[in-house]
Design an enzyme around this catalytic site. Structure first.
Site, PDB file in Angstrom:
ATOM      1  CG  HIS A   1      -2.299  -0.883   1.121  1.00 21.41           C
ATOM      2  ND1 HIS A   1      -2.854  -1.531   0.022  1.00 21.41           N
ATOM      3  CD2 HIS A   1      -2.400  -2.042   2.149  1.00 21.41           C
ATOM      4  CE1 HIS A   1      -3.761  -1.916   0.759  1.00 21.41           C
ATOM      5  NE2 HIS A   1      -3.489  -2.783   1.999  1.00 21.41           N
TER       6      HIS A   1
ATOM      7  CG  HIS B   1      -6.772  -5.180   1.814  1.00 23.72           C
ATOM      8  ND1 HIS B   1      -6.521  -5.858   2.661  1.00 23.72           N
ATOM      9  CD2 HIS B   1      -8.505  -5.451   2.173  1.00 23.72           C
ATOM     10  CE1 HIS B   1      -7.362  -6.444   3.528  1.00 23.72           C
ATOM     11  NE2 HIS B   1      -8.460  -5.822   3.166  1.00 23.72           N
TER      12      HIS B   1
ATOM     13  CG  ASP C   1      -5.058  -9.568   3.330  1.00 23.79           C
ATOM     14  OD1 ASP C   1      -4.661 -10.026   2.657  1.00 23.79           O
ATOM     15  OD2 ASP C   1      -4.691  -8.566   3.729  1.00 23.79           O
TER      16      ASP C   1
HETATM   17 ZN   LIG Z   1      -4.570  -6.879   2.964  1.00 19.28          ZN
END
Ligand SMILES: [Zn+2]
Length: 369
Positions: free
Chosen positions: A139, A178, A264
């Site tokens: 990220h 994500h 995740d």
């Molecule tokens: Zn993640």
């Protein structure tokens, strides 16, 4: 077939503090250990040890990344600020929920260095390598940290592969639940680094990760986003690999496959709703290893990202690492429970439709689609 695992006991020392799930909430609710906890990493290290990986893999003590290696990806201002925040005893790396303590700057350098140690192991003869680390990286933007990430470890490895090892084309495949927003942004106009991210549809960051984000300029076409609607499980992920990710990788022919290895997307993770099992992660690993074997002389570097179930994430990482190491995969102790979950068995029509829409959207850029 040889495997290296990079690990330092120092990864156990960073303290993300206490939180209500992941935001510090004072009052009204009893807080708990932050989800980006030490336990998720130390339990993984212990599981690798007890499963016998240490008997066959080369266990490497990672080096720290040099600042000039970080500066290939990040701005000088960001690096300086991270050092200042750590020196001040802690704070936030960016975005408001990326906690830093007094060790975080050194630990982030060690994380990037661990990913680079994995690259160096593969460049000097190991087939595959996994960097078991924290802080995560995917990220992190060029100018700041974000989403628990300080420096973008995979991007730093990709740049080193290009500049130090003179590879012409590398791919980063991000299987974290994500979106790999930082990696996408860093290479958005760069055709020499193919960035692929599979992630939960409209999860985090909500405003990034759309299928229409395909890259720009010379890099148009070399950014691939695969959005998986919640509940996709192994069938949706493995279908996306077989119909989209693997054909794109084989067409691009990277000389190195870098995996942003977040787990995740797992069935028990508190931070996503995707329902993938350890067997599903082994399935993704097998496909990535096949691609690496076919087009990249077997070179695959796996770099740890998210994965927040202290109980189940270690089992997912174990299955992934055993597979890229060519080892027999231990049975999942949750197998009987998993067999009762529909998302783990069958591809739902809406998941098949989502994959088909993604394939059609990307087809103008990839002849194999
Ligand atoms: Zn993640």
């Amino acid at each position: 077939m040889t495997l290296a695992v990079c690990w330092s006991e120092q990864f156990a020392i960073h303290d993300s503090g206490r939180a209500g799930l992941y935001l510090p909430v004072g009052g009204l609710i009893e807080d708990d250990v932050h989800v980006d906890s030490t336990a998720r990493i130390t339990r993984t290290r212990n599981l690798l040890r007890t499963s016998g990986i240490d008997d066959t893999a080369t266990i490497l003590e990672p080096r720290k990344a040099r600042v000039e290696e970080i500066l290939r990806v990040h701005s000088e201002e960001h690096v300086q600020r991270m050092q200042e925040v750590s020196n001040a005893g802690g704070g936030d790396a960016g975005g408001g929920y990326t906690p830093m303590d007094e060790h975080s700057y050194d630990l982030a350098l060690l994380s990037a260095g661990s990913a680079l140690t994995a690259l160096e192991a593969v460049a000097s003869g190991e087939n595959t390598a996994h960097a078991l680390l924290r802080r995560s990286g995917h990220h992190a933007w060029r100018e700041s940290g974000y989403g628990f990430c300080v420096f973008n470890n995979c991007a730093i490895v990709a740049r080193a592969a290009r500049e130090d090892f003179r590879l012409e084309r590398v791919a980063v495949v991000d299987i974290d639940a994500h979106h790999g927003n930082g990696t996408e942004a860093i290479f958005y106009d760069d055709p020499t680094v193919l960035t692929v991210s599979l992630h939960q549809d409209r999860s985090f960051p909500v405003e990034t990760g759309g299928v229409d984000r395909v890259g720009e300029g010379d890099g148009e076409g070399t950014n691939v986003n695969v959005n998986i609607p919640a509940g996709g499980g192994d069938p949706a992920y493995l279908e996306a690999f077989d119909r989209i990710v693997v054909p794109v990788l084989l067409e691009y022919r990277p000389q190195l496959v870098i995996v942003a290895c977040g787990v995740d997307a797992s069935l028990f993770d508190p931070m996503a709703r995707l329902g993938v099992t350890a067997t599903g992660f082994a399935g993704m690993a097998a496909r990535l290893l096949d691609v690496a074997t076919e087009v990249a002389d077997g070179r695959l570097v796996s770099v740890q990202e998210g994965g927040y179930s202290p109980v189940y994430s270690p089992l997912c990482w174990l299955a992934f690492i055993e597979t890229i190491g060519g080892l027999e995969v231990h049975a999942d102790p949750f197998e009987d429970f998993i067999a009762e979950q529909p998302t783990c068995r069958e591809l739902a029509p809406w998941h098949a439709q989502a994959n088909e829409a993604t394939r059609k959207h990307l087809a103008p850029y990839w002849a194999s689609l």
